[in-house]
Design a protein around this motif. Structure first.
Motif, PDB file in Angstrom:
ATOM      1  N   ALA A  42      -4.974   8.625   9.836  1.00  0.00           N
ATOM      2  CA  ALA A  42      -5.280   9.680  10.633  1.00  0.00           C
ATOM      3  C   ALA A  42      -4.157   9.746  12.331  1.00  0.00           C
ATOM      4  O   ALA A  42      -4.263  10.845  12.770  1.00  0.00           O
ATOM      5  N   ALA A  43      -3.278   9.263  12.194  1.00  0.00           N
ATOM      6  CA  ALA A  43      -2.190   8.384  13.176  1.00  0.00           C
ATOM      7  C   ALA A  43      -1.331   9.482  13.026  1.00  0.00           C
ATOM      8  O   ALA A  43      -0.254  10.021  13.578  1.00  0.00           O
ATOM      9  N   GLY A  44      -1.305  10.049  11.393  1.00  0.00           N
ATOM     10  CA  GLY A  44      -0.266  10.842  11.019  1.00  0.00           C
ATOM     11  C   GLY A  44       1.148  10.049  10.935  1.00  0.00           C
ATOM     12  O   GLY A  44       1.729  10.481   9.743  1.00  0.00           O
ATOM     13  N   LEU A  45       0.870   8.815  10.565  1.00  0.00           N
ATOM     14  CA  LEU A  45       1.725   7.800   9.685  1.00  0.00           C
ATOM     15  C   LEU A  45       2.348   8.045   8.893  1.00  0.00           C
ATOM     16  O   LEU A  45       3.118   8.059   7.772  1.00  0.00           O
ATOM     17  N   ALA A  46       1.686   8.521   7.753  1.00  0.00           N
ATOM     18  CA  ALA A  46       1.145   8.176   6.087  1.00  0.00           C
ATOM     19  C   ALA A  46       0.025   9.313   5.239  1.00  0.00           C
ATOM     20  O   ALA A  46      -1.097   9.416   6.238  1.00  0.00           O
ATOM     21  N   ALA A  47       0.116   9.811   4.954  1.00  0.00           N
ATOM     22  CA  ALA A  47      -0.740  10.188   4.544  1.00  0.00           C
ATOM     23  C   ALA A  47      -1.770   9.490   3.166  1.00  0.00           C
ATOM     24  O   ALA A  47      -2.831  10.023   2.725  1.00  0.00           O
ATOM     25  N   ARG A  48      -0.967   8.136   2.769  1.00  0.00           N
ATOM     26  CA  ARG A  48      -1.659   8.259   2.133  1.00  0.00           C
ATOM     27  C   ARG A  48      -1.438   5.981   2.258  1.00  0.00           C
ATOM     28  O   ARG A  48      -0.283   6.302   2.055  1.00  0.00           O
ATOM     29  N   VAL A  49      -2.568   5.231   2.587  1.00  0.00           N
ATOM     30  CA  VAL A  49      -1.802   3.736   2.367  1.00  0.00           C
ATOM     31  C   VAL A  49      -2.731   3.018   2.149  1.00  0.00           C
ATOM     32  O   VAL A  49      -3.684   3.287   1.997  1.00  0.00           O
ATOM     33  N   GLN A  50      -2.245   2.333   1.546  1.00  0.00           N
ATOM     34  CA  GLN A  50      -3.468   0.859   1.409  1.00  0.00           C
ATOM     35  C   GLN A  50      -2.475  -0.267   2.195  1.00  0.00           C
ATOM     36  O   GLN A  50      -0.827  -0.862   2.296  1.00  0.00           O
ATOM     37  N   VAL A  51      -3.436  -0.909   2.507  1.00  0.00           N
ATOM     38  CA  VAL A  51      -3.166  -2.539   3.295  1.00  0.00           C
ATOM     39  C   VAL A  51      -3.298  -3.575   2.784  1.00  0.00           C
ATOM     40  O   VAL A  51      -4.793  -3.827   2.437  1.00  0.00           O
ATOM     41  N   SER A  52      -2.546  -4.522   2.579  1.00  0.00           N
ATOM     42  CA  SER A  52      -3.542  -5.307   2.118  1.00  0.00           C
ATOM     43  C   SER A  52      -3.124  -6.717   2.463  1.00  0.00           C
ATOM     44  O   SER A  52      -2.077  -7.230   3.525  1.00  0.00           O
ATOM     45  N   LEU A  75       1.945  -3.481   3.875  1.00  0.00           N
ATOM     46  CA  LEU A  75       1.577  -2.147   3.613  1.00  0.00           C
ATOM     47  C   LEU A  75       2.295  -0.991   2.960  1.00  0.00           C
ATOM     48  O   LEU A  75       3.429  -1.493   2.209  1.00  0.00           O
ATOM     49  N   GLU A  76       1.810  -0.644   2.076  1.00  0.00           N
ATOM     50  CA  GLU A  76       2.290   0.360   0.871  1.00  0.00           C
ATOM     51  C   GLU A  76       1.706   2.223   0.971  1.00  0.00           C
ATOM     52  O   GLU A  76       0.774   2.154   1.162  1.00  0.00           O
ATOM     53  N   THR A  77       2.631   2.643   1.095  1.00  0.00           N
ATOM     54  CA  THR A  77       2.674   3.917   1.604  1.00  0.00           C
ATOM     55  C   THR A  77       2.771   5.096   0.565  1.00  0.00           C
ATOM     56  O   THR A  77       3.055   6.369   1.258  1.00  0.00           O
ATOM     57  N   TYR A  78       3.255   4.715  -0.323  1.00  0.00           N
ATOM     58  CA  TYR A  78       3.580   5.226  -1.293  1.00  0.00           C
ATOM     59  C   TYR A  78       4.938   7.300  -1.323  1.00  0.00           C
ATOM     60  O   TYR A  78       4.327   7.669  -2.006  1.00  0.00           O
ATOM     61  N   CYS A 107      -6.959   1.510  -5.641  1.00  0.00           N
ATOM     62  CA  CYS A 107      -7.254   0.542  -4.522  1.00  0.00           C
ATOM     63  C   CYS A 107      -6.551  -0.148  -5.311  1.00  0.00           C
ATOM     64  O   CYS A 107      -7.619  -0.772  -6.527  1.00  0.00           O
ATOM     65  N   PRO A 108      -5.804  -1.374  -5.177  1.00  0.00           N
ATOM     66  CA  PRO A 108      -6.711  -3.565  -6.063  1.00  0.00           C
ATOM     67  C   PRO A 108      -7.244  -3.748  -5.018  1.00  0.00           C
ATOM     68  O   PRO A 108      -7.868  -3.083  -4.393  1.00  0.00           O
ATOM     69  N   HIS A 109      -8.444  -4.824  -5.567  1.00  0.00           N
ATOM     70  CA  HIS A 109      -8.646  -5.097  -5.983  1.00  0.00           C
ATOM     71  C   HIS A 109      -8.827  -7.055  -5.395  1.00  0.00           C
ATOM     72  O   HIS A 109      -7.993  -6.919  -7.010  1.00  0.00           O
ATOM     73  N   GLY A 110      -9.185  -7.367  -4.450  1.00  0.00           N
ATOM     74  CA  GLY A 110      -8.788  -8.733  -5.139  1.00  0.00           C
ATOM     75  C   GLY A 110      -9.744 -10.213  -5.654  1.00  0.00           C
ATOM     76  O   GLY A 110      -9.572 -10.605  -6.118  1.00  0.00           O
TER      77      GLY A 110
END
Length: 376
Positions: free
Chosen positions: A286-296, A311-314, A254-257
């Protein structure tokens, strides 16, 4: 055709000089917040051969912190109790140079604004039970095991300083197998010939047994590849607070600021907003909205609400990304005050975060997923 790549992540032990510095900085923070919830803290620590230097900013209305005592206790608790090991917490020098927070910064923070500008990132993935990327999860497990073996079986000759590294093969974006394991373990001189076997049997094997589905084919092992690791800790390498920010987060997945965590009170969004980004990401998965997500997230100093939430959900989302973002914005207050209240950051002991990463530990409040239901 399937697409294959190898991702590598590292972790370091609690006795690594940089992590020792992080633990000292967070010990000072914990002492300040225990006495005053409104304390403003930004502590930096340097540890080197026979010396610990503690500096930075600390503003308290009342109260007193015996910084030298905290430094010595932290060092000895990690296991540095003799110069033969690399550091002696009781005998080392301690220098303290701490000043108050700038009033120009306090003007914006006192009204509820962010304590600094910057970008913060959080992620979650269903690769592991703790919703962390597999490479960093295994690397952290190796370092926890190293510390446990050192404490429980001192006759094996393990010493506090250690580094672990894990390379995982991914196929079409999913982990397929562990490819390479690297462990550099400080040890006493009398076990130099046996150290590779000791690490393999007592550190690596028990950890890989926990990840059996990824133990396939021939794994490459590099154990103390230089051949000797007796001189370690601050005697072998100077340590600084905030120099292991990728170890602290997601192992490069994941990126880092750029902002470090340890030693900073939660008005510093470098720390608190990164925790909130992880919390939100974990709730999304956990809600099943994505298998992988990045929040910035991004903030301006002195401004209450973030200037950006992305959001980035790939491509793993189960509903439109805009819908997820709307639900996130409706569910979570991303202001510094909102984050501090939601996660209980003024009533939390930060020192444990300075060992084995800031994410993936279920004891940390940002790891809970109670709000997943609200996102569904």
């Amino acid at each position: 055709m399937s697409y294959r790549q190898i991702h590598t992540s590292e972790s370091v032990s609690e006795g690594h000089p940089d992590k020792l510095a992080d633990q000292i900085s967070d010990a000072v923070l914990d002492s300040a917040l225990e006495q005053e919830k409104t304390a403003r803290v930004a502590i930096e620590t340097l540890v080197t051969h026979g010396l610990a230097v503690v500096t930075g900013e600390l503003t308290m209305k009342e109260g007193y912190i015996d910084v030298a005592k905290l430094v010595r206790k932290t060092i000895t608790d990690v296991g540095y109790t003799s110069t033969d090991i690399g550091f002696d917490g009781e005998m080392c020098g301690v220098m303290v140079s701490i000043q108050g927070q700038s009033p120009d910064i306090a003007m914006g923070v006192d009204t509820g604004g962010a304590g600094d500008q910057g970008m913060m990132f959080g992620m979650a993935t269903d690769e592991t039970v703790e919703l962390m990327p597999l490479p960093i999860a295994v690397a952290h497990a190796l370092m926890r095991q190293s510390a446990a073996v050192r404490r429980e079986q001192p006759s094996l000759g393990l010493r506090p300083d250690a580094k672990g590294q894990v390379s995982v093969e991914y196929e079409d974006g999913r982990p397929a197998r562990i490819n390479t394991v690297v462990v550099s373990q400080q040890h006493s001189a009398d076990v130099e010939r046996e150290i590779q076997e000791i690490v393999q049997e007592h550190v690596i094997k028990p950890v890989l047994a926990q990840y059996g589905e990824y133990v396939k084919g021939d794994i490459t092992y590099h154990i103390n590849p230089t051949g000797r690791f007796v001189t370690g800790g601050p005697q072998g390498d100077t340590g600084l607070t905030g120099r292991k920010i990728i170890v602290d987060t997601y192992g490069g997945m994941c990126p880092h600021g750029g902002g470090a965590f340890s030693g900073k009170d939660p008005t510093k969004v470098d720390r608190s907003a990164a925790y909130m980004a992880r919390h939100v990401a974990k709730c999304i998965v956990a809600a099943g909205l994505a298998a992988r997500v990045q929040v910035s997230l991004a903030y301006a100093i002195g401004v209450e609400q973030p200037v950006a939430v992305n959001l980035e959900t790939y491509g793993t989302e189960t509903v439109p990304v805009d819908t997820i973002r709307e639900r996130v914005n409706a569910t979570f207050d991303m202001s510094p005050r909102g984050i501090i209240k939601h996660l209980g950051l003024l009533d939390f002991k930060y020192s444990p975060t300075a060992k084995n990463g800031h994410f993936g530990n279920p004891a940390f409040p940002w790891e809970r997923t109670d709000e997943a239901a609200a996102l569904q």
